[in-house]
Design an enzyme around this catalytic site. Sequence first.
Site, PDB file in Angstrom:
ATOM      1  N   ASP A 222       5.297   2.450  -4.814  1.00 54.86           N
ATOM      2  CA  ASP A 222       4.225   3.232  -5.424  1.00 54.86           C
ATOM      3  C   ASP A 222       4.981   4.378  -6.178  1.00 54.86           C
ATOM      4  O   ASP A 222       4.836   5.507  -5.763  1.00 54.86           O
ATOM      5  CB  ASP A 222       3.021   3.699  -4.588  1.00 54.86           C
ATOM      6  CG  ASP A 222       2.122   3.965  -5.610  1.00 54.86           C
ATOM      7  OD1 ASP A 222       2.016   4.013  -6.811  1.00 54.86           O
ATOM      8  OD2 ASP A 222       0.975   4.452  -4.804  1.00 54.86           O
TER       9      ASP A 222
ATOM     10  N   CYS B  63       3.659   8.038  -6.850  1.00 48.77           N
ATOM     11  CA  CYS B  63       2.371   8.316  -6.026  1.00 48.77           C
ATOM     12  C   CYS B  63       2.274   9.840  -6.132  1.00 48.77           C
ATOM     13  O   CYS B  63       3.384  10.327  -5.845  1.00 48.77           O
ATOM     14  CB  CYS B  63       2.592   7.554  -4.639  1.00 48.77           C
ATOM     15  SG  CYS B  63       1.068   7.812  -4.052  1.00 48.77           S
TER      16      CYS B  63
ATOM     17  N   ASN C 190       6.966  10.235  -4.845  1.00 47.91           N
ATOM     18  CA  ASN C 190       7.802   9.254  -4.773  1.00 47.91           C
ATOM     19  C   ASN C 190       8.444   9.023  -6.276  1.00 47.91           C
ATOM     20  O   ASN C 190       8.106   8.469  -6.869  1.00 47.91           O
ATOM     21  CB  ASN C 190       6.992   7.778  -4.731  1.00 47.91           C
ATOM     22  CG  ASN C 190       6.392   7.411  -3.295  1.00 47.91           C
ATOM     23  OD1 ASN C 190       6.783   8.366  -2.266  1.00 47.91           O
ATOM     24  ND2 ASN C 190       5.916   6.314  -3.118  1.00 47.91           N
TER      25      ASN C 190
ATOM     26  N   PRO D 232      -1.885  16.487   0.885  1.00 50.95           N
ATOM     27  CA  PRO D 232      -3.061  15.991   1.636  1.00 50.95           C
ATOM     28  C   PRO D 232      -2.935  15.492   3.157  1.00 50.95           C
ATOM     29  O   PRO D 232      -1.969  15.202   3.566  1.00 50.95           O
ATOM     30  CB  PRO D 232      -3.240  14.539   0.851  1.00 50.95           C
ATOM     31  CG  PRO D 232      -1.830  14.408   0.315  1.00 50.95           C
ATOM     32  CD  PRO D 232      -0.967  15.589   0.039  1.00 50.95           C
ATOM     33  N   GLY D 233      -3.920  15.852   3.827  1.00 52.36           N
ATOM     34  CA  GLY D 233      -3.922  15.490   5.161  1.00 52.36           C
ATOM     35  C   GLY D 233      -4.948  14.452   5.556  1.00 52.36           C
ATOM     36  O   GLY D 233      -5.174  13.621   4.483  1.00 52.36           O
TER      37      GLY D 233
ATOM     38  N   MET E 126      -8.454  12.275   6.267  1.00 52.28           N
ATOM     39  CA  MET E 126      -9.848  12.516   5.612  1.00 52.28           C
ATOM     40  C   MET E 126     -10.918  13.198   6.492  1.00 52.28           C
ATOM     41  O   MET E 126     -11.735  13.605   6.007  1.00 52.28           O
ATOM     42  CB  MET E 126     -10.506  11.140   5.098  1.00 52.28           C
ATOM     43  CG  MET E 126     -10.744  10.231   6.238  1.00 52.28           C
ATOM     44  SD  MET E 126     -11.397   8.657   5.721  1.00 52.28           S
ATOM     45  CE  MET E 126     -11.687   7.855   7.158  1.00 52.28           C
TER      46      MET E 126
ATOM     47  N   HIS F  64       5.065  15.682   2.176  1.00 54.37           N
ATOM     48  CA  HIS F  64       4.071  15.006   1.277  1.00 54.37           C
ATOM     49  C   HIS F  64       2.742  14.705   2.002  1.00 54.37           C
ATOM     50  O   HIS F  64       1.886  14.401   1.264  1.00 54.37           O
ATOM     51  CB  HIS F  64       4.447  13.745   0.495  1.00 54.37           C
ATOM     52  CG  HIS F  64       4.419  12.324   1.447  1.00 54.37           C
ATOM     53  ND1 HIS F  64       4.608  12.339   2.700  1.00 54.37           N
ATOM     54  CD2 HIS F  64       3.824  11.254   0.967  1.00 54.37           C
ATOM     55  CE1 HIS F  64       4.353  11.108   3.037  1.00 54.37           C
ATOM     56  NE2 HIS F  64       3.961  10.423   1.930  1.00 54.37           N
TER      57      HIS F  64
ATOM     58  N   GLY G 165       1.292  11.917   7.504  1.00 56.90           N
ATOM     59  CA  GLY G 165       2.339  10.771   8.161  1.00 56.90           C
ATOM     60  C   GLY G 165       1.524   9.998   8.909  1.00 56.90           C
ATOM     61  O   GLY G 165       0.866  10.662   9.838  1.00 56.90           O
TER      62      GLY G 165
END
Lengths: 151, 488
Positions: B103, B106, B337, B385-386, B388, B411, B414
């Site tokens: 991606d 991304c 990415n 971002p973590g 949701m 990023h 994980g």
Amino acid sequence: MWRVLDHTADLAIEGSGTGGEEALAGLCEGLIGQLTDPEKVRVTGVRAFSASGVDLEDAIVTAVGDLLFASQAERWLPARVEKVTIEGFDVEIVCAGGEFDPAVDTLEEIKAATYHDFFFGQEGGQEGGQEGGPAGGPVEDRWVARMVFDV
Amino acid sequence: MSKGMRVTIGFSDLEKISDYSWRIPRRGAMRVDGILYGSESIIKKVVEERAAEQVMNVATLPGIVGASLAMPDAHWGYGFPIGGVAAFDAEEGVVSPGGVGYDINCGVRMLATRIDADDVVNDLRSLASMLFSRIPSGLGSRGSIKLSRSELLKVAKKGARWAVEQGMGTTEDIEFTEEGGCLEIGDLSMLSDRALQRGTDQVGTLGSGNHFIEIQRVDEIFDQAGADAYGLRRGQLVVMLHSGSRGFGYQICDDFLKTMAREAVRAGIELPDRQLACAPLKSSAAGQYLDAMGAAANYAWANRQVMAHNVREVFAEFFSTSPQSLGMRLVYDVCHNIAKRETHLVDGREQKLVVHRKGATRAFGPGERGVPSRYTAVGQPVLIPGDMGRASYVLSGTKSAMTETFGSSCHGAGRVLSRKAALKLKSSDQVRREMEQRGIAVFSAGKKTLAEEMPEAYKDVDEVVDSVAGAGLAKRVARMVPLAVVKG
């Protein structure tokens, strides 16, 4: 026969059978089972996914990638594997299937077939595979085709 | 090391540099050391998951400069680990599609608003429902924008600028997008029919898996100067968006892995892993890949720009006002990415490099070229971002990231659970109920997505960010919590 293996980030599928072609067919059936509900696909025809490679691994990854492309980009859903042929470094996978119908079918997004941790050979790992193949032990008449997909 | 030989490494093989950095000393075919960033508990997991072995494999590639690096959110990827950073000399090095990922570009984009989250908390379900219905999401989602091939090539050349030229955004959006939302690229005649086919109808679509749009509340401010520069305050409603180059990028990566495998053989490069396929940067194949990758990166920026425009339109309609009056300003857009030509100080002198960041975010510090002038005093925003259910972060780039990691940071959180394991643990319905009990409205296109993306499937982002901040690679600015989530 196929199973989904535990894999932290992505999707690993293993097909197995009494020969290489049966194992690869199992891998493709497993992929189909992850892409959609094969029972719901309205079968209207067959498609052949053929590939030649610099080696068998290359040919298999390319042919399975072509099958994936048909579902992801062309919206042609495979329902079952009709036949698999392997000759040298040439592979052909024939599937029965039909057009994706959003009212009936589901379709999961799978980005790509990858080479990583690819294994194709008899259990015991003496043929065609790379690192990380099934652990040693007595060689049985059981072939394994394993592939990791990026999802 | 040759193909098929698996390297192994245990935690005891690592040398501790600091509480948050660990060295894999150069050995065997490694040309440089490996350096893993993270707390001891994080690094033990990284080693367990074989990502450290992948760091060692990357260290064998020709022309690698400094060290092969892994961020605290590192986990197993294809060839390169996710969370991997590797810089290669522009003359002697290589470029690898496996070092960028499928991606391509991304990335994450964040919109600020003037809205107080507490004022609209009862409206968020309806608002998120509108976002879910207006922005195509899920498997192979197709947008309302249908591009001819010639128009697709314009998107590939212009990136976010294409969308702004179509009236979907402002010139200010371009200013606050990494690289101005466009990498300069050359000829695109090498793009395959398949790539072009996949690119025609996916601009403005979210995709599936871990891609999302979240409405969040700024929960905590750590650095007031950074928050002031980025226009963030406690209690503020913000929107975070995570998506990439869709099928167009996946296809380009797939196409070039094959090309690069042949090029590596031609160049006599022994690969410990076929997914590390690469080509010398001086080769025409490398130039073609960088152009094609740039096209996908530009497509991704256009994609996020169109979605951000649609988010603004939905907000404007919902609140019966304009995006401007809601203060819907783009805070920043980062890619995680990518491989980019950059110049860094190496051993005291400037060196031209191609920096691969695969699951890693650029984190340029104060005063660096490429950081918008409004942010130059504090460094660029680093959007993390973590999962949701817990939190996400805005960090800022640091001077030490420039010297340690070629200006790179983590990023995200994980993954820690496989999708299969997650599906065994809970159903999507169960996850939805749990989220809603916590006051988080959730919408998802995929039947399995919510279960696969459950919070427990990810590392705790707080722990990852602690490591990044502890290592000095980025500075905490703000922490956001999710209020409503649209998943692919």
